[in-house]
Write a protein that holds these residues in place. Sequence first.
Motif, PDB file in Angstrom:
ATOM      1  N   UNK A  38      -1.999  -1.713  12.564  1.00 50.34           N
ATOM      2  CA  UNK A  38      -2.233  -2.407  11.294  1.00 50.34           C
ATOM      3  C   UNK A  38      -0.987  -3.125  10.800  1.00 50.34           C
ATOM      4  N   UNK A 165     -14.093   7.007  13.735  1.00 46.72           N
ATOM      5  CA  UNK A 165     -14.691   5.697  13.994  1.00 46.72           C
ATOM      6  C   UNK A 165     -14.464   4.729  12.843  1.00 46.72           C
ATOM      7  N   UNK A 166     -14.487   5.268  11.619  1.00 46.76           N
ATOM      8  CA  UNK A 166     -14.239   4.395  10.465  1.00 46.76           C
ATOM      9  C   UNK A 166     -12.796   3.918  10.456  1.00 46.76           C
ATOM     10  N   UNK A 168     -10.981   3.536  13.058  1.00 42.58           N
ATOM     11  CA  UNK A 168     -10.916   2.482  14.085  1.00 42.58           C
ATOM     12  C   UNK A 168     -11.386   1.147  13.502  1.00 42.58           C
ATOM     13  N   UNK A 171      -8.999  -0.495  11.202  1.00 43.52           N
ATOM     14  CA  UNK A 171      -7.774  -0.902  11.888  1.00 43.52           C
ATOM     15  C   UNK A 171      -8.032  -2.149  12.715  1.00 43.52           C
ATOM     16  N   UNK A 172      -9.180  -2.181  13.373  1.00 45.50           N
ATOM     17  CA  UNK A 172      -9.477  -3.305  14.266  1.00 45.50           C
ATOM     18  C   UNK A 172      -9.794  -4.566  13.470  1.00 45.50           C
ATOM     19  N   UNK A 173     -10.607  -4.458  12.445  1.00 50.33           N
ATOM     20  CA  UNK A 173     -11.056  -5.653  11.739  1.00 50.33           C
ATOM     21  C   UNK A 173     -11.508  -5.293  10.321  1.00 50.33           C
ATOM     22  N   UNK A 175     -11.836  -7.164   7.646  1.00 52.65           N
ATOM     23  CA  UNK A 175     -12.798  -8.073   7.018  1.00 52.65           C
ATOM     24  C   UNK A 175     -14.225  -7.808   7.465  1.00 52.65           C
ATOM     25  N   UNK A 176     -14.382  -7.580   8.770  1.00 51.68           N
ATOM     26  CA  UNK A 176     -15.732  -7.295   9.270  1.00 51.68           C
ATOM     27  C   UNK A 176     -16.249  -6.001   8.660  1.00 51.68           C
ATOM     28  N   UNK A 178     -15.427  -4.624   5.858  1.00 54.45           N
ATOM     29  CA  UNK A 178     -15.749  -4.809   4.450  1.00 54.45           C
ATOM     30  C   UNK A 178     -17.057  -5.585   4.303  1.00 54.45           C
ATOM     31  N   UNK A 179     -17.217  -6.631   5.114  1.00 56.43           N
ATOM     32  CA  UNK A 179     -18.412  -7.478   5.007  1.00 56.43           C
ATOM     33  C   UNK A 179     -19.675  -6.698   5.332  1.00 56.43           C
ATOM     34  N   UNK A 180     -19.564  -5.703   6.219  1.00 57.37           N
ATOM     35  CA  UNK A 180     -20.773  -4.970   6.583  1.00 57.37           C
ATOM     36  C   UNK A 180     -20.936  -3.711   5.739  1.00 57.37           C
ATOM     37  N   UNK A 181     -20.168  -3.599   4.657  1.00 56.64           N
ATOM     38  CA  UNK A 181     -20.443  -2.554   3.681  1.00 56.64           C
ATOM     39  C   UNK A 181     -19.676  -1.262   3.864  1.00 56.64           C
ATOM     40  N   UNK A 182     -18.614  -1.284   4.696  1.00 51.25           N
ATOM     41  CA  UNK A 182     -17.784  -0.081   4.795  1.00 51.25           C
ATOM     42  C   UNK A 182     -16.726  -0.148   3.699  1.00 51.25           C
ATOM     43  N   UNK A 187     -10.887   3.990   2.715  1.00 50.18           N
ATOM     44  CA  UNK A 187     -10.317   4.464   3.979  1.00 50.18           C
ATOM     45  C   UNK A 187      -8.844   4.086   4.107  1.00 50.18           C
TER      46      UNK A 187
END
Lengths: 285, 237
Positions: A38, A165-166, A168, A171-173, A175-176, A178-182, A187
């Motif tokens: 990150x 998994x969350x 991960x 850390x990986x993305x 924006x994605x 956040x956009x998909x509701x996580x 976190x």
Amino acid sequence: MMDEIMEMFSYPFIVRAVVVGVMVSLCASLLGVNLVLKRYANIGDGLSHVGFGALSIALSLNALPAMTKYFRIEPLPFTIVMVVLLAFLILRISENSKINSDSAIALVSTASFTIGVMFISMTTGMNTDVCNTLFGTILAMSKRDVYLSVVLSAVVLFLYIFFYHKIFAITFDENFARATGIRVNIYNMLLALLTAFTIVLGMRIMGSLLISSIVVIPALSSMRLFKTYKLVIVSSAVLSVVCFLVGITISYMNKTPTGASVVAVNLTVFFLVSATAYFKRSILR
Amino acid sequence: MALVCCENLTIGYEGVPVVGNLGFQIEPGDCLYIVGENGSGKSTLVKTILGLMKAIGGTITFDESVNRFGIGYLPQINNNQKNFPASVLEVVLSGCLNKKGLTPTFNKADKELVATNLEKLNILDLRNKCFAELSGGQKRRVLLARALCSMEKLLILDEPLAGLDPKAQMEFYKTLEDLNEKERMTIVVVSHDLQNALKYGKHVLHLAGDVTFWGGVAEYKNNALGAYFSGGVRYDG
């Protein structure tokens, strides 16, 4: 050699340091992978400075004659609370204002360090306690500290594995996710909280100047070795624990400082791994 | 009823509006291309629809079927991912996360969904490869597969074609067309490539400062703004 190792483990203070050290190395190496990826590797260093400030305040206030009579600040719990609070502050500053995260870390960590140094100079002066806070000591853990450390590192490990998994995903993305509701902010706060715990617990043995190395180096070595996230995480954990055990043994046998010995072993592994990766690449080419 | 309906929408950064008074709808089965120059607010609009940024004014209403979990998103390429150690499988699985709540692990159905989507995009053979070592086109496909795992209805892609060679671009357009035609997916694409937007899109939303156009492709070609950009002057952003 075997005899010396047996002898080493006959000292209760070493057993305590090994137990806490292994737990903290595990936590630090797991979180380290995420912090490195990150681009947050500095937060470990920053928080250890905050830890130094808080620990200095506790130690110097406890040294005051008026304090010793009526009241004592427990250094470890006090430091944990302060570091957690400032970890959240760093996160807030870098999320909500025009100050970048690296500047926010520099700001908060130097401020804490300054306050710590001021407190020391006005009370005890530079004594061995201060040196131990900076460079770490194997004698740092009292029995009560060990219980607190083991419980807290177990909590860190549990939360890390539970949210694997969350963590991960953010850390990986980010924006994605956040956009998909996580709930990315929650976190991120969790990550900061776990890092704060780990830094404070490891600081006593490794020293506040060196603790961030066990966050960063095992992760870097593992990223040279493996290409999938899961393998990097596992390898980081294994390398970190092995390096800690080798380091503390070297420290005992040669009477070198524990923190520096552990870091030296970690660095050796890093150079070996990098060299191997380099040669492998040149041969394949 | 429209999946997404924007009325009087004003978007921008930190309170400074970039585009004002936007009004458009995204119907089920639509294929909408959002075009415009750099800085015209395309990505800002997408981020506002996705809830990553707050709108300055106006309203966005979603159809019930598109609760926030129903939108799949393919972000612009992120520099953080350059040396990221992760297998294709790990990346695509993370698309299933938003349906998991607090469940810490993936189950068989998630893994099957991942396999189906990898198959659909012809990248099943890449599943154990390292994401960072793939070509640009392959990376986009992996991220598209991840987006497909996260949604049921609506797919939003932010400049999915940037940096791809012409062949990879054509293949990607074809894939999007297939998803739209065969799978009946609603697709929104942010793009610089107006020629292909007019070829593959059903609707166009053109952002150009105070002048915006929203309508069907045929209508766009007859429109003054459209004629200006797609006709005499070559448009390449």
